[in-house]
Write an enzyme that holds these catalytic residues in place. Structure first.
Site, short mmCIF file in Angstrom:
data_model
loop_
_atom_site.label_atom_id
_atom_site.label_comp_id
_atom_site.label_asym_id
_atom_site.label_seq_id
_atom_site.Cartn_x
_atom_site.Cartn_y
_atom_site.Cartn_z
N GLY A 89 0.79 -1.23 0.00
CA GLY A 89 0.00 0.00 0.00
C GLY A 89 0.83 1.27 0.00
N ASN A 148 -8.91 3.25 7.81
CA ASN A 148 -8.30 2.17 8.60
C ASN A 148 -8.69 2.21 10.06
OD1 ASN A 148 -6.65 4.48 7.74
ND2 ASN A 148 -5.22 3.85 9.32
N GLN A 201 -7.66 -0.80 2.86
CA GLN A 201 -8.54 -1.34 3.91
C GLN A 201 -9.90 -1.79 3.39
OE1 GLN A 201 -7.76 -2.16 6.90
NE2 GLN A 201 -5.85 -1.05 7.28
N SER A 252 -3.05 -3.94 -0.80
CA SER A 252 -1.93 -4.58 -0.10
C SER A 252 -2.35 -5.97 0.35
CB SER A 252 -1.60 -3.71 1.12
OG SER A 252 -0.54 -4.26 1.84
N HIS A 292 -1.22 -7.98 2.76
CA HIS A 292 -1.23 -8.41 4.17
C HIS A 292 -2.46 -7.95 4.94
CE1 HIS A 292 0.21 -4.82 6.62
NE2 HIS A 292 0.50 -4.39 5.41
N THR A 306 13.07 -7.23 -9.70
CA THR A 306 12.69 -8.63 -9.91
C THR A 306 11.41 -8.95 -9.15
OG1 THR A 306 15.01 -9.21 -10.17
CG2 THR A 306 13.50 -11.02 -9.61
N CYS A 355 2.28 6.47 17.91
CA CYS A 355 3.54 6.96 18.46
C CYS A 355 4.34 7.66 17.37
CB CYS A 355 4.32 5.78 19.04
SG CYS A 355 5.67 6.34 20.06
#
Ligand code: PLP
Length: 440
Positions: free
Chosen positions: A71, A147, A175, A195, A197, A233, A376
């Protein structure tokens, strides 16, 4: 101790089918997809097959799919690849930092950005996007689903505006992908980032839809991979895993998984809301600016330059609030107390009189993983920019938690969270200086 993971919007585990699909490409079929020999051909075939699957997922041509690292890269590519000094960029104040930080960097290079704010429910009004467009506008970037709140943005409406005004349109769909019906043609976008994951695929791999003819400069240059749109690649096992995750996500939209997930999320939400002093961030549409009811042509509206934009074929009202149209009145939004659309797996809840971070830790100690309304930055904990943009004050933003369910979530997971959360909140409130101050 039982462990329940409710932080799917941060990342998800691979599904067994995804691991199985990837397995041969680590050792057996390890070739470089650019090589001519058999090993290369095997890898090349796998990438081509994955590209076909992703084309189905996006509803585009295989040649419009570009594989990348995820993403962040997709968002950066859209922004750095299209904008030049002097251009105007329109995005929103609730985007992921992959968009916001790219905009900040471009500001130093002479690209001005307008950050459109959401309403109190976390929803972007397409009318505000339209109003922000200046004559030198080149790109609009709006996320499909937020998100933190899960709120779905009216991207198809914004796609229409992009087409009418001749501005390129990028969707950060990281998301939303795999959680809602997905169709880049209906969304009317030129670019769309996803994305793996976030949808039970591997980390470090993603894909981008690049509409044919969109004049995007590659972010990475080198070899002629991905039709010279992304050098490097190909990550063959990752690409195969992404395609398998996308295939499974398409099934989930048809087989009732998403409806089941929405029911679980709703049960969780209703249970948590039994705790006094709680509420949902981004659940109801409650905002309407008075000027939205006034018929007015947006400033700087143009007809179809820079030449690439076409009218979006979709009706545009499927995601987000449905616009009411009137004579000379492009978009009028009625005040509504209806629930606003969210992805099925997410809820964001505030808890009066406590620190969200303390609750995240307390829940973790009881085996429940969620995330807080703070991030953070440089060692300091800042309240979420999304919740702040929705108008929450710092204390409430800091006192908010995001629960995001995996596709594999169960009734037992929800029971576990409900079992531990009331006690955790009560304990913290007893200890809380905020509570002591308020109650004292
Ligand atoms: N966009 C959104 C909306 C996200 O939630 C995320 C990750 O949290 C990203 C972009 C970045 O994606 P990636 O982790 O694949 O770089």
């Amino acid at each position: 101790m039982r462990r329940t993971y409710m932080d799917a919007n941060a990342t998800t585990p691979l599904l067994p089918e995804v691991i199985e699909a990837m397995r041969p490409y680590w050792m057996e079929h390890f070739g470089n997809a650019s090589s001519i020999h058999l090993h290369g051909q095997q890898a090349h075939r796998a990438v081509n097959q994955a590209r076909e699957t992703m084309a189905q997922f996006f509803n585009c041509h295989a040649a419009e799919v570009v594989f990348n690292s995820g993403g962040t890269e997709g968002d950066n590519t859209a922004i750095f690849g299209l904008l030049h000094p002097g251009d105007h960029f329109i995005t929103t104040s609730i985007e992921h930092s992959a968009v916001l930080q790219a905009a900040n960097r471009l500001a130093r290079g002479g690209v001005e950005t307008t950050f459109v704010a959401p309403n109190a429910s976390g929803l972007i009004d397409p009318y505000d996007i339209r109003r922000a467009i200046r004559p030198e506008a080149r790109l609009i970037s709006v996320m499909l689903a937020n998100n933190e709140t899960g709120v779905l943005q009216p991207v198809a409406e914004i796609g229409k505006i992009a087409a009418e005004t001749g501005v390129f349109f990028h969707i950060d769909a990281v998301q939303g992908a795999g959680k809602v019906e997905f169709d880049v043609r209906r969304f009317g976008c030129h670019l769309c980032s996803i994305s793996a994951h976030k949808m039970h695929g591997p980390k470090g791999v993603g894909a981008m839809f690049v509409r044919r003819g969109t004049p995007i400069e590659p972010l990475l240059v080198g070899g002629s991979h991905e039709r010279r749109r992304r050098a490097g690649t190909e990550n063959v096992p990752g690409i195969v895993g992404l395609a398998k995750a996308a295939e499974l996500a398409m099934h989930s939209l048809q087989d009732g998984t998403i409806d089941r997930l929405a029911a679980l999320r709703d049960r969780l939400e209703a249970g948590v809301l039994q705790i006094p002093g709680t509420g949902v961030n981004g659940a109801h549409s409650i905002d309407c600016h008075p000027e939205r009811a006034q018929p007015s042509a947006p400033e700087g509206q143009r007809e179809n330059s820079p030449g690439q934009a076409q009218r979006s074929p979709g009706n545009g009202a499927d995601i987000g609030v449905a616009p009411r149209r009137g004579a000379g009145n492009p978009l009028v939004y009625p005040i509504s107390t209806n629930p606003i659309p969210r992805v099925a797996n997410t809820t964001n809840i505030w808890f009066d009189q406590l620190e969200g971070e303390a609750l995240v830790i307390a829940l973790d100690l009881k085996g429940v993983a969620v995330s807080g309304g703070s991030a953070c930055h440089s060692g300091a904990t800042e309240p979420s920019h999304v919740l702040m943009a929705m108008g929450l004050d710092k204390t409430r933003a800091r006192a908010s938690l995001r629960f995001s369910l995996l596709k594999t979530a169960t009734e037992a997971d929800v029971d576990h969270v409900l079992q531990v959360i009331t006690g955790a909140v009560e304990n913290l409130r007893e200890l809380s200086p905020i509570a002591a101050g308020t109650l004292g």
